[in-house]
Design a protein around this motif. Sequence first.
Motif, PDB file in Angstrom:
ATOM      1  N   UNK A 216       0.855  -1.192   0.000  1.00  0.00           N
ATOM      2  CA  UNK A 216       0.000   0.000   0.000  1.00  0.00           C
ATOM      3  C   UNK A 216       0.888   1.238   0.000  1.00  0.00           C
ATOM      4  N   UNK A 217       0.300   2.400   0.253  1.00  0.00           N
ATOM      5  CA  UNK A 217       1.066   3.652   0.186  1.00  0.00           C
ATOM      6  C   UNK A 217       2.220   3.662   1.181  1.00  0.00           C
ATOM      7  N   UNK A 218       1.990   3.134   2.379  1.00  0.00           N
ATOM      8  CA  UNK A 218       3.047   3.151   3.389  1.00  0.00           C
ATOM      9  C   UNK A 218       4.181   2.201   3.011  1.00  0.00           C
ATOM     10  N   UNK A 219       3.835   1.039   2.450  1.00  0.00           N
ATOM     11  CA  UNK A 219       4.869   0.099   2.011  1.00  0.00           C
ATOM     12  C   UNK A 219       5.660   0.681   0.846  1.00  0.00           C
ATOM     13  N   UNK A 220       4.975   1.294  -0.094  1.00  0.00           N
ATOM     14  CA  UNK A 220       5.649   1.894  -1.243  1.00  0.00           C
ATOM     15  C   UNK A 220       6.586   3.019  -0.809  1.00  0.00           C
ATOM     16  N   UNK A 221       6.185   3.775   0.201  1.00  0.00           N
ATOM     17  CA  UNK A 221       7.034   4.875   0.682  1.00  0.00           C
ATOM     18  C   UNK A 221       8.346   4.360   1.252  1.00  0.00           C
ATOM     19  N   UNK A 222       8.337   3.135   1.771  1.00  0.00           N
ATOM     20  CA  UNK A 222       9.566   2.557   2.318  1.00  0.00           C
ATOM     21  C   UNK A 222      10.526   2.107   1.225  1.00  0.00           C
ATOM     22  N   UNK A 223      10.013   1.838   0.037  1.00  0.00           N
ATOM     23  CA  UNK A 223      10.842   1.287  -1.038  1.00  0.00           C
ATOM     24  C   UNK A 223      11.765   2.346  -1.625  1.00  0.00           C
ATOM     25  N   UNK A 224      12.888   1.886  -2.153  1.00  0.00           N
ATOM     26  CA  UNK A 224      13.870   2.767  -2.761  1.00  0.00           C
ATOM     27  C   UNK A 224      13.280   3.438  -4.005  1.00  0.00           C
ATOM     28  N   UNK A 245      -0.246   5.808  -8.140  1.00  0.00           N
ATOM     29  CA  UNK A 245       0.294   7.097  -7.703  1.00  0.00           C
ATOM     30  C   UNK A 245       1.819   7.041  -7.612  1.00  0.00           C
ATOM     31  N   UNK A 246       2.344   5.933  -7.107  1.00  0.00           N
ATOM     32  CA  UNK A 246       3.802   5.789  -7.000  1.00  0.00           C
ATOM     33  C   UNK A 246       4.452   5.723  -8.375  1.00  0.00           C
ATOM     34  N   UNK A 247       3.789   5.112  -9.341  1.00  0.00           N
ATOM     35  CA  UNK A 247       4.311   5.071 -10.709  1.00  0.00           C
ATOM     36  C   UNK A 247       4.284   6.450 -11.354  1.00  0.00           C
ATOM     37  N   UNK A 248       3.173   7.138 -11.190  1.00  0.00           N
ATOM     38  CA  UNK A 248       3.013   8.431 -11.836  1.00  0.00           C
ATOM     39  C   UNK A 248       3.912   9.496 -11.228  1.00  0.00           C
ATOM     40  N   UNK A 249       4.236   9.342  -9.950  1.00  0.00           N
ATOM     41  CA  UNK A 249       5.151  10.292  -9.306  1.00  0.00           C
ATOM     42  C   UNK A 249       6.608   9.989  -9.623  1.00  0.00           C
ATOM     43  N   UNK A 250       6.873   8.800 -10.147  1.00  0.00           N
ATOM     44  CA  UNK A 250       8.242   8.399 -10.445  1.00  0.00           C
ATOM     45  C   UNK A 250       8.932   7.680  -9.311  1.00  0.00           C
ATOM     46  N   UNK A 251       8.262   7.541  -8.170  1.00  0.00           N
ATOM     47  CA  UNK A 251       8.900   6.857  -7.044  1.00  0.00           C
ATOM     48  C   UNK A 251       9.093   5.374  -7.339  1.00  0.00           C
TER      49      UNK A 251
END
Length: 336
Positions: A216-224, A245-251
């Motif tokens: 989820x968003x919290x797990x994705x935020x932890x990823x490099x 959202x993580x893809x579109x932001x480039x994270x």
Amino acid sequence: MKIAFFSCHPYEQPFLEAANSNHRHQLTFLSQQLTPETVPLAAGHQAICVFVNDQLTRPTLQALADQGIRLVALRCTGYNQVDVPTAQQLGIRVLRVPTYSPHAVAEHAVALLMSLNRKTYLAYERTKQNNFTLDGLMGFDLYGKRVGVIGTGKIGAAFSRIMLGFGCHVVAYDKMQSAVLQQLGVEYLPVNELLAKVDVLSLHCPLTPETHHLIDASALALMKPGAYLINTSRGGLLDTPAVLEALQSGHLGALGIDVYELEDDFFFADWSDKYLPDADLNALTHLPNVLVTSHQGFFTQEAMEQIAHTTLNNLTYLEQGQLPQQHLSEDYVVVE
């Protein structure tokens, strides 16, 4: 025994017919998905067989019981689509296929990763138009990269071995740690620590209430930043809007999926001439750093043969009211 096979595609029939040569059941192949409305198609049969997107909900199970059907075989491994308490209450026995060439799904996960990394899908489209430039096609060496694996059962273990063969550092999470994988060099870590360290994350765990929206968003935020995510297990492991959202932001660097949380309405069907009424799936299939395949990871000749063989064996065992020694485990039995 007369058996109705729901959600059955033409490519499955030769494998099922060949496997049935030793059993001599009467097989009825139905293209329709199992729902409370399609249960009447099973009239006159003693058992049914279903696939991943057939939902054995309470209404469906009750309708089956009303038809006198008490035997169900799943020609798949996952059984999150089964309302187990209701099946138990109604006395409906359910068996599954616990394994069928783990290499099939593991190798498909690798195929998604390799194609995303080396942009072979983009190169294919370009060269068809006689465009032989290399702009935008740069990848990275997998050798020496840290690859995370969540779920190290048979498929996760097969994927881990392949990544070790590439020269990757493999780190994993599973409640049941594999001593064999540890001897090969796999390091087990807590989930959050794993997420923060990996360049590639591949999911190979079942869908349970505990793993629902594991990423989820919290797990994705932890990823490099720039990490790759591969999911060939179950669509519900991903919180799709958060991943988008993580893809579109480039994270998130790239996404390869063979499963989708709402795939029941779309996968295994041709939507090429129709509007696809799913904004998230539409977005995913049109992003340049995303590969979506329609639940084909299992789709090898070896796997299809094993699935058909185990499924017909299961149905014979159910008909006989007993299970052979190798089946006396929860690996096969969903509801006994």
